[in-house]
Design a protein around this motif. Structure first.
Motif, PDB file in Angstrom:
ATOM      1  N   SER A  36       6.353 -43.625 -49.039  1.00 41.36           N
ATOM      2  CA  SER A  36       7.820 -43.590 -49.024  1.00 41.36           C
ATOM      3  C   SER A  36       8.458 -44.723 -49.809  1.00 41.36           C
ATOM      4  O   SER A  36       9.615 -45.065 -49.584  1.00 41.36           O
ATOM      5  CB  SER A  36       8.306 -43.642 -47.570  1.00 41.36           C
ATOM      6  OG  SER A  36       7.616 -44.630 -46.822  1.00 41.36           O
ATOM      7  N   LYS A  39      12.242 -45.187 -51.148  1.00 42.76           N
ATOM      8  CA  LYS A  39      13.001 -44.161 -50.461  1.00 42.76           C
ATOM      9  C   LYS A  39      13.656 -44.771 -49.218  1.00 42.76           C
ATOM     10  O   LYS A  39      13.111 -45.680 -48.595  1.00 42.76           O
ATOM     11  CB  LYS A  39      12.107 -42.988 -50.063  1.00 42.76           C
ATOM     12  CG  LYS A  39      11.556 -42.193 -51.245  1.00 42.76           C
ATOM     13  CD  LYS A  39      12.688 -41.531 -52.017  1.00 42.76           C
ATOM     14  CE  LYS A  39      12.173 -40.713 -53.182  1.00 42.76           C
ATOM     15  NZ  LYS A  39      13.263 -40.026 -53.909  1.00 42.76           N
ATOM     16  N   PRO A  40      14.845 -44.278 -48.843  1.00 41.75           N
ATOM     17  CA  PRO A  40      15.559 -44.867 -47.704  1.00 41.75           C
ATOM     18  C   PRO A  40      14.874 -44.576 -46.373  1.00 41.75           C
ATOM     19  O   PRO A  40      14.109 -43.616 -46.242  1.00 41.75           O
ATOM     20  CB  PRO A  40      16.931 -44.194 -47.772  1.00 41.75           C
ATOM     21  CG  PRO A  40      16.696 -42.900 -48.485  1.00 41.75           C
ATOM     22  CD  PRO A  40      15.613 -43.191 -49.485  1.00 41.75           C
ATOM     23  N   LEU A  41      15.192 -45.416 -45.400  1.00 37.98           N
ATOM     24  CA  LEU A  41      14.621 -45.264 -44.065  1.00 37.98           C
ATOM     25  C   LEU A  41      14.971 -43.905 -43.463  1.00 37.98           C
ATOM     26  O   LEU A  41      14.184 -43.335 -42.701  1.00 37.98           O
ATOM     27  CB  LEU A  41      15.119 -46.392 -43.159  1.00 37.98           C
ATOM     28  CG  LEU A  41      14.459 -46.513 -41.784  1.00 37.98           C
ATOM     29  CD1 LEU A  41      12.964 -46.798 -41.914  1.00 37.98           C
ATOM     30  CD2 LEU A  41      15.137 -47.617 -40.972  1.00 37.98           C
ATOM     31  N   ASP A  42      16.132 -43.374 -43.802  1.00 36.56           N
ATOM     32  CA  ASP A  42      16.521 -42.060 -43.278  1.00 36.56           C
ATOM     33  C   ASP A  42      15.526 -40.981 -43.668  1.00 36.56           C
ATOM     34  O   ASP A  42      15.278 -40.042 -42.898  1.00 36.56           O
ATOM     35  CB  ASP A  42      17.916 -41.673 -43.778  1.00 36.56           C
ATOM     36  CG  ASP A  42      19.020 -42.421 -43.050  1.00 36.56           C
ATOM     37  OD1 ASP A  42      18.726 -43.042 -42.011  1.00 36.56           O
ATOM     38  OD2 ASP A  42      20.173 -42.390 -43.520  1.00 36.56           O
ATOM     39  N   ASP A  43      14.939 -41.096 -44.862  1.00 34.58           N
ATOM     40  CA  ASP A  43      13.938 -40.116 -45.288  1.00 34.58           C
ATOM     41  C   ASP A  43      12.686 -40.215 -44.430  1.00 34.58           C
ATOM     42  O   ASP A  43      12.057 -39.195 -44.101  1.00 34.58           O
ATOM     43  CB  ASP A  43      13.584 -40.316 -46.759  1.00 34.58           C
ATOM     44  CG  ASP A  43      14.663 -39.809 -47.711  1.00 34.58           C
ATOM     45  OD1 ASP A  43      15.715 -39.343 -47.221  1.00 34.58           O
ATOM     46  OD2 ASP A  43      14.455 -39.891 -48.936  1.00 34.58           O
ATOM     47  N   GLU A  62       9.152 -54.464 -48.927  1.00 33.63           N
ATOM     48  CA  GLU A  62       9.742 -53.191 -48.500  1.00 33.63           C
ATOM     49  C   GLU A  62       9.071 -52.691 -47.220  1.00 33.63           C
ATOM     50  O   GLU A  62       9.738 -52.176 -46.312  1.00 33.63           O
ATOM     51  CB  GLU A  62       9.609 -52.150 -49.611  1.00 33.63           C
ATOM     52  CG  GLU A  62      10.334 -50.845 -49.305  1.00 33.63           C
ATOM     53  CD  GLU A  62      10.331 -49.877 -50.475  1.00 33.63           C
ATOM     54  OE1 GLU A  62      10.904 -48.781 -50.317  1.00 33.63           O
ATOM     55  OE2 GLU A  62       9.755 -50.207 -51.538  1.00 33.63           O
ATOM     56  N   GLU A  65      10.494 -54.756 -44.302  1.00 35.58           N
ATOM     57  CA  GLU A  65      11.861 -54.367 -43.962  1.00 35.58           C
ATOM     58  C   GLU A  65      11.908 -53.045 -43.210  1.00 35.58           C
ATOM     59  O   GLU A  65      12.654 -52.885 -42.237  1.00 35.58           O
ATOM     60  CB  GLU A  65      12.703 -54.291 -45.239  1.00 35.58           C
ATOM     61  CG  GLU A  65      12.948 -55.659 -45.884  1.00 35.58           C
ATOM     62  CD  GLU A  65      13.614 -55.555 -47.232  1.00 35.58           C
ATOM     63  OE1 GLU A  65      13.768 -54.422 -47.740  1.00 35.58           O
ATOM     64  OE2 GLU A  65      13.986 -56.619 -47.797  1.00 35.58           O
ATOM     65  N   LYS A  66      11.098 -52.096 -43.645  1.00 34.33           N
ATOM     66  CA  LYS A  66      11.108 -50.795 -42.988  1.00 34.33           C
ATOM     67  C   LYS A  66      10.468 -50.861 -41.609  1.00 34.33           C
ATOM     68  O   LYS A  66      10.944 -50.217 -40.666  1.00 34.33           O
ATOM     69  CB  LYS A  66      10.419 -49.756 -43.869  1.00 34.33           C
ATOM     70  CG  LYS A  66      11.263 -49.368 -45.079  1.00 34.33           C
ATOM     71  CD  LYS A  66      10.566 -48.378 -45.987  1.00 34.33           C
ATOM     72  CE  LYS A  66      11.480 -47.944 -47.136  1.00 34.33           C
ATOM     73  NZ  LYS A  66      10.799 -47.056 -48.090  1.00 34.33           N
ATOM     74  N   CYS A  70      12.655 -49.845 -38.264  1.00 36.79           N
ATOM     75  CA  CYS A  70      12.296 -48.573 -37.629  1.00 36.79           C
ATOM     76  C   CYS A  70      11.737 -48.834 -36.234  1.00 36.79           C
ATOM     77  O   CYS A  70      10.806 -49.610 -36.058  1.00 36.79           O
ATOM     78  CB  CYS A  70      11.265 -47.828 -38.480  1.00 36.79           C
ATOM     79  SG  CYS A  70      10.893 -46.179 -37.862  1.00 36.79           S
ATOM     80  N   ARG A 232      11.159 -40.635 -57.572  1.00 33.98           N
ATOM     81  CA  ARG A 232      11.759 -41.916 -57.175  1.00 33.98           C
ATOM     82  C   ARG A 232      12.811 -42.340 -58.183  1.00 33.98           C
ATOM     83  O   ARG A 232      12.686 -42.069 -59.369  1.00 33.98           O
ATOM     84  CB  ARG A 232      10.671 -42.995 -57.074  1.00 33.98           C
ATOM     85  CG  ARG A 232       9.593 -42.654 -56.068  1.00 33.98           C
ATOM     86  CD  ARG A 232       8.620 -43.804 -55.892  1.00 33.98           C
ATOM     87  NE  ARG A 232       7.552 -43.445 -54.986  1.00 33.98           N
ATOM     88  CZ  ARG A 232       6.354 -42.998 -55.353  1.00 33.98           C
ATOM     89  NH1 ARG A 232       6.092 -42.877 -56.646  1.00 33.98           N
ATOM     90  NH2 ARG A 232       5.437 -42.687 -54.476  1.00 33.98           N
TER      91      ARG A 232
END
Length: 234
Positions: A36, A39-43, A62, A65-66, A70, A232
């Protein structure tokens, strides 16, 4: 977009199942890592809601951060990109798998950091199967030395090997079959190093354009980004 991700996941799983049928394998033997990066966390949350549990990131920052943002405890986080020793401290408290171990110093740092919080990190030794310098990975001749070093560690499990084949366009995956065969042969050759914390069960190989061939050659993990999340935006 949510529907697209869910449909894409279903399509990828169908591709995995088809490859397993051709190879006489059980699809349950192959773990899909949804890569991912960028790609944004929403994805990620959308894919999780569609049943995807394993997610991979290429960059330490990254990934950190995710993981911090999450709160889904069921998610298994995989670091699949190039490592830097000074970035390992940012991931050991949450990451589940690190695929890209190519030097003893990375194992040493993981052991040091993980021992402080009493965690055990699952790792894969990355082998340079393509011969391309930018792909990273240790040389096949160095694998035995890395495994010997790992045998003494208490907070690191070596669970197999990882490799990145030469990039091929869709439809040209046969060109990299020998690279996947080589990784499987290396894994089988070094099974004698299996011990308390070394179990060379997994082969992390195969991506969007070549996953079927990788599965036919024994992949137990495929790392797929574009086929799930789309192109991407660099």
């Amino acid at each position: 977009m949510s529907e697209d991700i869910c449909q894409n996941l279903a399509t990828v799983k169908d591709r995995i199942a088809g490859a397993c049928v051709r190879a006489g394998r059980d699809p349950e033997e192959v773990r899909l890592i949804a890569v991912s990066k960028m790609k944004p966390l929403d994805d990620i949350k959308t894919a999780f809601d569609c049943g995807q549990l394993h997610f991979g990131e290429n960059r330490a920052r990254e990934l950190q951060e995710k993981m911090e943002a999450c709160d889904e405890e069921q998610i298994q986080w995989h670091m699949v990109g190039n490592l830097q020793t000074n970035k390992i401290k940012y991931m050991v408290d949450r990451v589940n798998w690190i695929h890209s171990i190519e030097k003893k110093k990375y194992l040493r740092e993981i052991e040091k950091r993980a021992s402080r919080i009493n965690r055990t990190i699952k790792t894969l030794i990355q082998i340079n199967i393509s011969g391309e310098e930018q792909k990273g990975g240790c040389e096949a001749g160095d694998l035995a030395s890395v495994l010997e070093y790992a045998q003494a560690l208490e907070h690191v499990e070596v669970c197999g090997l990882m490799g990145m084949a030469t990039f091929v366009e869709k439809g040209n995956a046969e060109a990299v079959r020998p690279q996947f065969q080589r990784l499987r042969q290396l894994r089988d050759k070094h099974r004698s190093y299996d011990s308390d914390n070394i179990r060379l069960e997994h082969l992390s190989m195969g991506m969007t354009n070549d996953m079927e061939v990788a599965i036919e050659e024994g992949a137990t993990m495929v790392r797929v980004g574009r086929a799930i999340f789309g192109e991407r935006n660099y």
